[in-house]
Scaffold this motif. Structure first.
Motif, PDB file in Angstrom:
ATOM      1  N   ILE A  19     -26.247  26.501  35.090  1.00  0.00           N
ATOM      2  CA  ILE A  19     -26.645  25.398  34.222  1.00  0.00           C
ATOM      3  C   ILE A  19     -26.312  24.066  34.892  1.00  0.00           C
ATOM      4  CG2 ILE A  19     -26.304  24.333  31.960  1.00  0.00           C
ATOM      5  CD1 ILE A  19     -25.451  27.132  30.974  1.00  0.00           C
ATOM      6  N   PRO A  20     -27.293  23.172  35.029  1.00  0.00           N
ATOM      7  CA  PRO A  20     -27.004  21.870  35.642  1.00  0.00           C
ATOM      8  C   PRO A  20     -26.190  20.976  34.709  1.00  0.00           C
ATOM      9  CG  PRO A  20     -29.275  21.949  34.923  1.00  0.00           C
ATOM     10  CD  PRO A  20     -28.708  23.313  34.690  1.00  0.00           C
ATOM     11  N   VAL A  21     -25.440  20.079  35.302  1.00  0.00           N
ATOM     12  CA  VAL A  21     -24.691  19.066  34.572  1.00  0.00           C
ATOM     13  C   VAL A  21     -25.514  17.786  34.644  1.00  0.00           C
ATOM     14  CG1 VAL A  21     -22.555  17.739  34.546  1.00  0.00           C
ATOM     15  CG2 VAL A  21     -22.508  20.152  35.170  1.00  0.00           C
ATOM     16  N   SER A  22     -25.712  17.118  33.511  1.00  0.00           N
ATOM     17  CA  SER A  22     -26.573  15.936  33.479  1.00  0.00           C
ATOM     18  C   SER A  22     -25.862  14.734  32.887  1.00  0.00           C
ATOM     19  CB  SER A  22     -27.821  16.208  32.632  1.00  0.00           C
ATOM     20  OG  SER A  22     -28.570  17.252  33.168  1.00  0.00           O
ATOM     21  N   VAL A  23     -26.138  13.580  33.472  1.00  0.00           N
ATOM     22  CA  VAL A  23     -25.729  12.300  32.897  1.00  0.00           C
ATOM     23  C   VAL A  23     -26.939  11.375  32.939  1.00  0.00           C
ATOM     24  CG1 VAL A  23     -23.278  12.490  33.449  1.00  0.00           C
ATOM     25  CG2 VAL A  23     -24.818  11.451  35.096  1.00  0.00           C
ATOM     26  N   GLN A  24     -26.979  10.436  32.014  1.00  0.00           N
ATOM     27  CA  GLN A  24     -28.118   9.535  31.917  1.00  0.00           C
ATOM     28  C   GLN A  24     -27.703   8.097  32.213  1.00  0.00           C
ATOM     29  OE1 GLN A  24     -27.615  11.923  29.392  1.00  0.00           O
ATOM     30  NE2 GLN A  24     -29.183  13.226  30.274  1.00  0.00           N
ATOM     31  N   ARG A  25     -28.671   7.352  32.741  1.00  0.00           N
ATOM     32  CA  ARG A  25     -28.530   5.919  32.967  1.00  0.00           C
ATOM     33  C   ARG A  25     -29.736   5.229  32.349  1.00  0.00           C
ATOM     34  NH1 ARG A  25     -24.150   7.030  33.632  1.00  0.00           N
ATOM     35  NH2 ARG A  25     -22.787   6.730  35.399  1.00  0.00           N
ATOM     36  N   LYS A  26     -29.513   4.044  31.795  1.00  0.00           N
ATOM     37  CA  LYS A  26     -30.590   3.298  31.143  1.00  0.00           C
ATOM     38  C   LYS A  26     -31.460   2.555  32.145  1.00  0.00           C
ATOM     39  CE  LYS A  26     -27.925   2.726  26.936  1.00  0.00           C
ATOM     40  NZ  LYS A  26     -27.163   1.811  26.101  1.00  0.00           N
ATOM     41  N   GLU A  27     -30.869   2.060  33.217  1.00  0.00           N
ATOM     42  CA  GLU A  27     -31.581   1.242  34.200  1.00  0.00           C
ATOM     43  C   GLU A  27     -31.825   2.017  35.496  1.00  0.00           C
ATOM     44  OE1 GLU A  27     -32.634  -1.823  33.474  1.00  0.00           O
ATOM     45  OE2 GLU A  27     -31.740  -1.681  31.481  1.00  0.00           O
ATOM     46  N   ALA A  28     -32.952   1.729  36.132  1.00  0.00           N
ATOM     47  CA  ALA A  28     -33.310   2.396  37.387  1.00  0.00           C
ATOM     48  C   ALA A  28     -32.303   2.085  38.490  1.00  0.00           C
ATOM     49  CB  ALA A  28     -34.712   1.984  37.823  1.00  0.00           C
ATOM     50  N   ASP A  29     -31.854   0.840  38.567  1.00  0.00           N
ATOM     51  CA  ASP A  29     -30.903   0.456  39.613  1.00  0.00           C
ATOM     52  C   ASP A  29     -29.573   1.192  39.461  1.00  0.00           C
ATOM     53  OD1 ASP A  29     -32.762  -1.266  40.691  1.00  0.00           O
ATOM     54  OD2 ASP A  29     -31.972  -3.029  39.653  1.00  0.00           O
ATOM     55  N   ALA A  30     -29.103   1.325  38.237  1.00  0.00           N
ATOM     56  CA  ALA A  30     -27.844   2.034  37.983  1.00  0.00           C
ATOM     57  C   ALA A  30     -27.987   3.516  38.316  1.00  0.00           C
ATOM     58  CB  ALA A  30     -27.415   1.855  36.534  1.00  0.00           C
ATOM     59  N   ALA A  31     -29.134   4.092  37.989  1.00  0.00           N
ATOM     60  CA  ALA A  31     -29.376   5.505  38.294  1.00  0.00           C
ATOM     61  C   ALA A  31     -29.430   5.731  39.800  1.00  0.00           C
ATOM     62  CB  ALA A  31     -30.673   5.965  37.635  1.00  0.00           C
ATOM     63  N   GLN A  32     -30.109   4.842  40.512  1.00  0.00           N
ATOM     64  CA  GLN A  32     -30.216   4.966  41.965  1.00  0.00           C
ATOM     65  C   GLN A  32     -28.850   4.783  42.629  1.00  0.00           C
ATOM     66  OE1 GLN A  32     -33.007   5.945  43.532  1.00  0.00           O
ATOM     67  NE2 GLN A  32     -31.905   5.976  45.447  1.00  0.00           N
ATOM     68  N   ALA A  33     -28.047   3.856  42.124  1.00  0.00           N
ATOM     69  CA  ALA A  33     -26.704   3.632  42.678  1.00  0.00           C
ATOM     70  C   ALA A  33     -25.821   4.861  42.471  1.00  0.00           C
ATOM     71  CB  ALA A  33     -26.074   2.406  42.036  1.00  0.00           C
ATOM     72  N   LEU A  34     -25.906   5.471  41.298  1.00  0.00           N
ATOM     73  CA  LEU A  34     -25.127   6.683  41.033  1.00  0.00           C
ATOM     74  C   LEU A  34     -25.590   7.825  41.925  1.00  0.00           C
ATOM     75  CD1 LEU A  34     -22.978   8.181  39.441  1.00  0.00           C
ATOM     76  CD2 LEU A  34     -24.705   8.634  37.685  1.00  0.00           C
TER      77      LEU A  34
END
Length: 90
Positions: free
Chosen positions: A13-28
């Protein structure tokens, strides 16, 4: 909303987290990649912007794959993590 799905060794099972902004998601995404490339295991502590109480701590050497994808509206509920999904014939 952007979802970062982490596949861990010995876990189906994958572990998932969400980000609201594209830049924050790309940085993570980039920070997880850098941790995976490291010579030593490091502890990663991740939080979710969708569910503020969700916190995950894991060792970087246990990550086998990371997928960044965009979840939008009604389509987000029916999508499965990964690159390929099949639909059963009716």
């Amino acid at each position: 909303m952007y979802s970062l799905d982490l596949t861990l060794k010995y876990s189906p099972i994958p572990v998932s987290v969400q980000r609201k902004e594209a830049d924050a998601a790309q940085a993570l995404y980039q920070s997880v990649l850098e941790a995976m490339k490291g010579d030593y295991a490091t502890l990663l502590e991740l939080t979710c912007e969708k569910d503020e109480d969700k916190k995950i701590a894991l060792l970087s050497d246990q990550i086998s794959a990371v997928v960044l994808n965009k979840k939008s509206g009604a389509a987000a509920g029916g999508r499965v993590p990964g690159f390929f999904a099949t639909q059963a014939a009716e």
